[in-house]
Design a protein around this motif. Structure first.
Motif, PDB file in Angstrom:
ATOM      1  N   MET A 144     -41.744 -19.666   0.861  1.00 29.11           N
ATOM      2  CA  MET A 144     -41.120 -20.961   0.599  1.00 29.11           C
ATOM      3  C   MET A 144     -40.289 -21.433   1.790  1.00 29.11           C
ATOM      4  O   MET A 144     -40.345 -22.591   2.172  1.00 29.11           O
ATOM      5  CB  MET A 144     -40.238 -20.885  -0.651  1.00 29.11           C
ATOM      6  CG  MET A 144     -41.005 -21.034  -1.957  1.00 29.11           C
ATOM      7  SD  MET A 144     -41.686 -22.700  -2.166  1.00 29.11           S
ATOM      8  CE  MET A 144     -40.187 -23.653  -2.295  1.00 29.11           C
TER       9      MET A 144
ATOM     10  N   LYS B 266     -46.194 -23.682  -4.651  1.00 28.90           N
ATOM     11  CA  LYS B 266     -45.684 -22.320  -4.446  1.00 28.90           C
ATOM     12  C   LYS B 266     -44.544 -22.027  -5.406  1.00 28.90           C
ATOM     13  O   LYS B 266     -44.454 -20.937  -5.985  1.00 28.90           O
ATOM     14  CB  LYS B 266     -45.221 -22.149  -2.996  1.00 28.90           C
ATOM     15  CG  LYS B 266     -46.338 -22.040  -1.973  1.00 28.90           C
ATOM     16  CD  LYS B 266     -47.059 -20.706  -2.074  1.00 28.90           C
ATOM     17  CE  LYS B 266     -48.085 -20.558  -0.968  1.00 28.90           C
ATOM     18  NZ  LYS B 266     -48.841 -19.270  -1.084  1.00 28.90           N
ATOM     19  N   ALA B 267     -43.648 -23.014  -5.563  1.00 28.17           N
ATOM     20  CA  ALA B 267     -42.516 -22.839  -6.476  1.00 28.17           C
ATOM     21  C   ALA B 267     -43.008 -22.617  -7.900  1.00 28.17           C
ATOM     22  O   ALA B 267     -42.512 -21.744  -8.620  1.00 28.17           O
ATOM     23  CB  ALA B 267     -41.596 -24.057  -6.405  1.00 28.17           C
ATOM     24  N   GLN B 268     -44.007 -23.384  -8.316  1.00 30.94           N
ATOM     25  CA  GLN B 268     -44.546 -23.247  -9.671  1.00 30.94           C
ATOM     26  C   GLN B 268     -45.243 -21.903  -9.860  1.00 30.94           C
ATOM     27  O   GLN B 268     -45.130 -21.280 -10.923  1.00 30.94           O
ATOM     28  CB  GLN B 268     -45.512 -24.393  -9.961  1.00 30.94           C
ATOM     29  CG  GLN B 268     -44.823 -25.747 -10.124  1.00 30.94           C
ATOM     30  CD  GLN B 268     -45.805 -26.861 -10.392  1.00 30.94           C
ATOM     31  OE1 GLN B 268     -46.771 -27.045  -9.661  1.00 30.94           O
ATOM     32  NE2 GLN B 268     -45.554 -27.620 -11.438  1.00 30.94           N
ATOM     33  N   GLU B 269     -45.961 -21.458  -8.827  1.00 31.93           N
ATOM     34  CA  GLU B 269     -46.642 -20.164  -8.906  1.00 31.93           C
ATOM     35  C   GLU B 269     -45.641 -19.028  -9.072  1.00 31.93           C
ATOM     36  O   GLU B 269     -45.891 -18.057  -9.793  1.00 31.93           O
ATOM     37  CB  GLU B 269     -47.478 -19.931  -7.647  1.00 31.93           C
ATOM     38  CG  GLU B 269     -48.742 -20.778  -7.565  1.00 31.93           C
ATOM     39  CD  GLU B 269     -49.452 -20.623  -6.230  1.00 31.93           C
ATOM     40  OE1 GLU B 269     -48.983 -19.795  -5.413  1.00 31.93           O
ATOM     41  OE2 GLU B 269     -50.457 -21.321  -6.009  1.00 31.93           O
ATOM     42  N   GLN B 270     -44.496 -19.162  -8.411  1.00 31.72           N
ATOM     43  CA  GLN B 270     -43.469 -18.130  -8.474  1.00 31.72           C
ATOM     44  C   GLN B 270     -42.600 -18.261  -9.716  1.00 31.72           C
ATOM     45  O   GLN B 270     -41.769 -17.396  -9.995  1.00 31.72           O
ATOM     46  CB  GLN B 270     -42.599 -18.188  -7.209  1.00 31.72           C
ATOM     47  CG  GLN B 270     -43.360 -17.867  -5.932  1.00 31.72           C
ATOM     48  CD  GLN B 270     -42.544 -18.146  -4.672  1.00 31.72           C
ATOM     49  OE1 GLN B 270     -41.356 -18.423  -4.748  1.00 31.72           O
ATOM     50  NE2 GLN B 270     -43.188 -18.059  -3.526  1.00 31.72           N
ATOM     51  N   GLY B 271     -42.798 -19.344 -10.462  1.00 27.04           N
ATOM     52  CA  GLY B 271     -42.031 -19.551 -11.678  1.00 27.04           C
ATOM     53  C   GLY B 271     -40.599 -19.966 -11.428  1.00 27.04           C
ATOM     54  O   GLY B 271     -39.760 -19.926 -12.328  1.00 27.04           O
ATOM     55  N   VAL B 272     -40.304 -20.372 -10.196  1.00 28.80           N
ATOM     56  CA  VAL B 272     -38.942 -20.796  -9.847  1.00 28.80           C
ATOM     57  C   VAL B 272     -39.038 -22.167  -9.199  1.00 28.80           C
ATOM     58  O   VAL B 272     -39.558 -22.302  -8.096  1.00 28.80           O
ATOM     59  CB  VAL B 272     -38.272 -19.809  -8.872  1.00 28.80           C
ATOM     60  CG1 VAL B 272     -36.859 -20.287  -8.534  1.00 28.80           C
ATOM     61  CG2 VAL B 272     -38.224 -18.410  -9.469  1.00 28.80           C
TER      62      VAL B 272
ATOM     63  N   ASP C 203     -37.699 -25.875  -7.553  1.00 24.75           N
ATOM     64  CA  ASP C 203     -36.765 -26.158  -6.467  1.00 24.75           C
ATOM     65  C   ASP C 203     -36.710 -27.662  -6.221  1.00 24.75           C
ATOM     66  O   ASP C 203     -37.709 -28.365  -6.414  1.00 24.75           O
ATOM     67  CB  ASP C 203     -37.201 -25.439  -5.186  1.00 24.75           C
ATOM     68  CG  ASP C 203     -36.167 -25.507  -4.079  1.00 24.75           C
ATOM     69  OD1 ASP C 203     -34.994 -25.819  -4.370  1.00 24.75           O
ATOM     70  OD2 ASP C 203     -36.521 -25.231  -2.915  1.00 24.75           O
TER      71      ASP C 203
ATOM     72  N   GLU D 234     -37.540 -26.554 -15.706  1.00 23.87           N
ATOM     73  CA  GLU D 234     -37.619 -25.093 -15.541  1.00 23.87           C
ATOM     74  C   GLU D 234     -37.061 -24.390 -16.778  1.00 23.87           C
ATOM     75  O   GLU D 234     -37.585 -23.359 -17.216  1.00 23.87           O
ATOM     76  CB  GLU D 234     -36.852 -24.663 -14.294  1.00 23.87           C
ATOM     77  CG  GLU D 234     -37.007 -23.174 -13.995  1.00 23.87           C
ATOM     78  CD  GLU D 234     -36.388 -22.765 -12.668  1.00 23.87           C
ATOM     79  OE1 GLU D 234     -36.451 -21.556 -12.363  1.00 23.87           O
ATOM     80  OE2 GLU D 234     -35.842 -23.634 -11.954  1.00 23.87           O
TER      81      GLU D 234
END
Length: 251
Positions: A1, A81-87, A89, A155
């Protein structure tokens, strides 16, 4: 990220002395917002937005203008990437601050996303409990900025085990069109059903609305209207003053 974030920063700084970073950022946000919404919102404002897109395009040599879609691609990658990591931003809000665009005269600084996430958790909304009796949960942000609080709420919904695109509705207002477009872009990319209004929450003046595709195709305007009508009830509807949320739904 972080590598993606640094790539975005470098992208905005690569235009050289001929263009101010603040102007490049503002143009990027407007171009991206128009490119996204004009894919599905074939309303009376479509042609006006399209003309505005080409008006901005004329300001830049072709080699420089080509960087805008490239940066939008990088932004989309950051959100994915943020969605894939579940976090989630607040990518654009953080980028705005890291580019040194915070406004001293107006006091415009975007809340760090970690604070927005904490506020969402402290809000104490029992999403799972509420969704046992309601089709979706809703949130209103009268000074939405870049959308950090709406993203944090999404989130929160996801952490409760639900899909934000189906189980939440967000409405935001801001007096600064740059903030409105930043918030719209991020809600669209995060697939948050949202209606972001350019207006003044204090004076109740509203000028334009930017609705995400999930808001439109999910019929959230109608669902929100039905929800408000049910909450007001027939006995109090005539006497109760109209709320900001109700006014935004009707706008």
């Amino acid at each position: 990220m972080e590598n993606i974030h640094h790539e975005l920063v470098k992208g905005f700084q690569s235009f050289g002395a001929a263009f101010r970073v603040a102007d490049v950022f503002r143009d990027f946000v407007e171009l991206a917002a128009i490119a996204l919404i004009n894919q599905y919102a074939f309303d009376t404002e479509w042609e006006q937005r399209e003309n505005r897109y080409h008006e901005i395009r004329k300001k830049y040599p072709e080699a420089d203008f080509c960087r805008f879609p490239e940066m939008l691609g990088v932004l989309m990658l950051a959100v994915n990437k943020a969605q894939e990591q579940g976090v989630f931003d607040d990518v654009l809000g953080r980028l705005y601050m890291d580019l040194g665009l915070g406004n001293d005269s107006s006091g415009q600084y975007f809340t760090p996303y970690c604070i927005s996430k904490l506020m969402s958790a402290l809000g104490g909304l029992d999403v799972a409990g509420k969704l046992k009796t309601e089709k979706f949960v809703s949130v209103l942000e009268p000074t939405c900025g870049s959308g950090a609080n709406l993203i944090a709420f999404a989130e929160h919904v996801r952490e409760a085990g639900y899909t934000p695109s189906q189980k939440m509705a967000a409405m935001g207002v801001d007096i600064d069109i740059l903030c409105v477009q930043m918030c719209f872009i991020q809600c669209q990319l995060y697939r948050i059903p949202a209606k972001i209004v350019h207006g003044n929450s204090l004076t109740r003046e509203f000028w334009s609305a930017w609705c995400t595709s999930d808001w439109i195709f999910g019929s959230f305007s109608q669902s929100m209207a039905e929800k408000i009508e049910a909450e007001r009830g027939e006995k109090t509807a005539a006497a109760a003053p109209i709320t900001l949320e109700e006014q935004l739904v009707l706008f």
